[in-house]
Enzyme design. Structure first.
Site, PDB file in Angstrom:
ATOM      1  N   ARG A  50       0.832  -1.210   0.000  1.00  0.00           N
ATOM      2  CA  ARG A  50       0.000   0.000   0.000  1.00  0.00           C
ATOM      3  C   ARG A  50       0.867   1.260   0.000  1.00  0.00           C
ATOM      4  O   ARG A  50       0.545   2.251  -0.646  1.00  0.00           O
ATOM      5  CB  ARG A  50      -0.950   0.010   1.214  1.00  0.00           C
ATOM      6  CG  ARG A  50      -1.943   1.163   1.151  1.00  0.00           C
ATOM      7  CD  ARG A  50      -3.018   1.061   2.216  1.00  0.00           C
ATOM      8  NE  ARG A  50      -2.466   1.179   3.556  1.00  0.00           N
ATOM      9  CZ  ARG A  50      -3.180   0.992   4.670  1.00  0.00           C
ATOM     10  NH1 ARG A  50      -4.458   0.667   4.600  1.00  0.00           N
ATOM     11  NH2 ARG A  50      -2.622   1.123   5.856  1.00  0.00           N
ATOM     12  N   LYS A 149      -2.514   7.133   1.289  1.00  0.00           N
ATOM     13  CA  LYS A 149      -2.178   7.390   2.702  1.00  0.00           C
ATOM     14  C   LYS A 149      -1.077   8.444   2.714  1.00  0.00           C
ATOM     15  O   LYS A 149       0.103   8.133   2.901  1.00  0.00           O
ATOM     16  CB  LYS A 149      -1.769   6.082   3.385  1.00  0.00           C
ATOM     17  CG  LYS A 149      -1.999   6.111   4.886  1.00  0.00           C
ATOM     18  CD  LYS A 149      -1.968   4.725   5.471  1.00  0.00           C
ATOM     19  CE  LYS A 149      -1.849   4.764   6.977  1.00  0.00           C
ATOM     20  NZ  LYS A 149      -2.932   5.463   7.656  1.00  0.00           N
ATOM     21  N   GLU A 182     -15.831   6.715   6.053  1.00  0.00           N
ATOM     22  CA  GLU A 182     -15.050   6.016   7.081  1.00  0.00           C
ATOM     23  C   GLU A 182     -14.919   6.951   8.266  1.00  0.00           C
ATOM     24  O   GLU A 182     -15.548   8.014   8.299  1.00  0.00           O
ATOM     25  CB  GLU A 182     -13.671   5.623   6.527  1.00  0.00           C
ATOM     26  CG  GLU A 182     -12.845   6.828   6.069  1.00  0.00           C
ATOM     27  CD  GLU A 182     -11.418   6.474   5.653  1.00  0.00           C
ATOM     28  OE1 GLU A 182     -10.905   5.435   6.056  1.00  0.00           O
ATOM     29  OE2 GLU A 182     -10.819   7.297   4.929  1.00  0.00           O
TER      30      GLU A 182
HETATM   31  N1  PXG Z   1      -8.879   4.996   7.559  1.00  0.00           N
HETATM   32  C1  PXG Z   1      -7.935   5.951   7.732  1.00  0.00           C
HETATM   33  C2  PXG Z   1      -8.224   7.325   7.255  1.00  0.00           C
HETATM   34  C3  PXG Z   1      -6.705   5.615   8.306  1.00  0.00           C
HETATM   35  O1  PXG Z   1      -5.756   6.554   8.447  1.00  0.00           O
HETATM   36  C4  PXG Z   1      -7.480   3.345   8.589  1.00  0.00           C
HETATM   37  C5  PXG Z   1      -8.673   3.730   7.974  1.00  0.00           C
HETATM   38  C6  PXG Z   1      -7.298   1.919   8.963  1.00  0.00           C
HETATM   39  O2  PXG Z   1      -6.428   1.275   8.018  1.00  0.00           O
HETATM   40  P1  PXG Z   1      -5.581  -0.021   8.376  1.00  0.00           P
HETATM   41  O3  PXG Z   1      -4.899  -0.367   7.134  1.00  0.00           O
HETATM   42  O4  PXG Z   1      -4.653   0.373   9.488  1.00  0.00           O
HETATM   43  O5  PXG Z   1      -6.559  -1.063   8.810  1.00  0.00           O
HETATM   44  C7  PXG Z   1      -6.463   4.299   8.747  1.00  0.00           C
HETATM   45  C8  PXG Z   1      -5.136   3.958   9.356  1.00  0.00           C
HETATM   46  C9  PXG Z   1      -3.916   6.821  14.703  1.00  0.00           C
HETATM   47  C10 PXG Z   1      -3.654   6.603  13.260  1.00  0.00           C
HETATM   48  O6  PXG Z   1      -3.033   7.351  15.376  1.00  0.00           O
HETATM   49  C11 PXG Z   1      -4.437   5.717  12.559  1.00  0.00           C
HETATM   50  C12 PXG Z   1      -4.199   5.478  11.209  1.00  0.00           C
HETATM   51  C13 PXG Z   1      -3.203   6.162  10.610  1.00  0.00           C
HETATM   52  C14 PXG Z   1      -2.442   7.064  11.331  1.00  0.00           C
HETATM   53  C15 PXG Z   1      -2.645   7.281  12.665  1.00  0.00           C
HETATM   54  O7  PXG Z   1      -5.011   6.461  15.160  1.00  0.00           O
HETATM   55  N2  PXG Z   1      -5.029   4.561  10.626  1.00  0.00           N
END
Ligand code: PXG
Length: 288
Positions: A50, A149, A182
């Site tokens: 990713r 991301k 989301e």
């Molecule tokens: N949506 C968004 C916008 C994210 O940033 C997720 C979903 C979950 O994705 P994954 O691949 O991890 O299942 C994310 C990722 C935090 C933090 O501190 C969380 C994310 C990124 C950066 C910081 O909570 N989550």
């Protein structure tokens, strides 16, 4: 703590990058948040893939291969004796001039931080989370696509501030059409009349790795999982709701905009998926 920057390790105090880095000046770069459990890096290949897709989408050429990046992550975990932890992987556009153009940045920067994890309070996992809908919309897919991301998280941060102001930890973000996209750092699911629903990725969401894992686990357990456009109404009338993310894992949601969801307690399906997810984190991952 030893922090990896461009192939070298630095102490926390000396881990510094240029104030001319476009990652800082413009949020020009990409990142990943990865978990380690029991001396294994969970879903490492998926996160690296990713990261490279995000970089491709912004025309950022990462100066190493996916395999070399995987090795660098594992090695940084080893250097920090990580058993259970959180890994932040960042690729910035690199140092350049004060203009917007990435053409002035000859060398992207690669940073790997392997640290302990800051989780949501335990009480939230036990009793469920209260969330709100943010007034801030998720980015339109033709602006900075939410699938990327990127280091530019201000859209999500604005919604996160709304959550904090309402005394909540998370906020739902709707897309410009009004459908649920989301949350600020987590994907969202509901259970309604025996089927698990989550918004399609085209609604404007990150292609969550935990989202994917949970869809697979749910289908293996015999549940019907559908990707469908959801409105706030669909969330309000759901029997269960939960969020997924690498950091958060699976978080039960029991109140949305002051509407009690289902019984007001974490639901049985959510609990079952949590169990299956935790079991998987115990047995899979790239050894450190
Ligand atoms: N949506 C968004 C916008 C994210 O940033 C997720 C979903 C979950 O994705 P994954 O691949 O991890 O299942 C994310 C990722 C935090 C933090 O501190 C969380 C994310 C990124 C950066 C910081 O909570 N989550």
């Amino acid at each position: 703590m030893k922090i990896y920057i461009d192939g070298e390790y630095y102490d926390k105090e000396n881990a510094k990058i240029s104030v001319f880095d476009h990652g800082l000046l413009y949020g020009d770069g990409v990142f990943e948040g990865i978990r380690a459990y029991h001396k294994r890096v969970f879903k490492l290949q998926e996160h690296i893939e990713r990261l490279f897709y995000s970089a491709k989408a912004i025309l950022l050429e990462i100066p190493m291969s996916q395999e070399e990046m995987c090795d660098a992550v594992v090695e940084t975990c080893r250097a920090n004796q990580i058993e259970n932890g959180y890994i932040r992987l960042i690729v910035t556009r690199g140092a350049g001039s004060l203009g917007l153009s990435p053409d002035s940045c000859p060398k992207p920067g690669v940073i790997i931080i392997a640290n302990t994890i800051q989780l949501y309070p335990r009480e939230i996992y036990e009793n469920g989370m209260e969330i709100i809908t943010a007034a801030t919309s998720r980015n339109y897919v033709n602006a900075v696509n939410p699938a990327i991301k990127s280091l530019n998280y201000l859209n999500n941060i604005l919604a996160k501030i709304e959550a904090s102001n309402a005394g909540c930890e998370e906020a739902i973000m709707l897309n410009s059409e009004g459908f649920v996209a989301e949350c600020t750092g987590d994907n969202i699911f509901i259970l309604h009349k025996g089927t698990i629903y989550t918004p399609p990725l085209a609604a404007g969401a990150l292609y969550g790795i935990t989202r994917n894992t949970v869809i697979d686990l749910a289908r293996e357990a015999g549940f019907k999982v559908e990707e469908k456009n959801l409105t706030r109404y669909d969330l309000f009338i759901a029997e269960e709701c939960f969020l997924t993310g690498s950091g958060a894992e699976i978080v039960p949601v029991v109140m949305i905009d002051k509407r009690i969801i289902g019984s007001g307690k974490p639901g049985d399906v959510t609990r079952k998926l949590e169990e299956k997810y935790h079991a998987l984190t115990h047995v899979s991952g790239e050894p450190i």
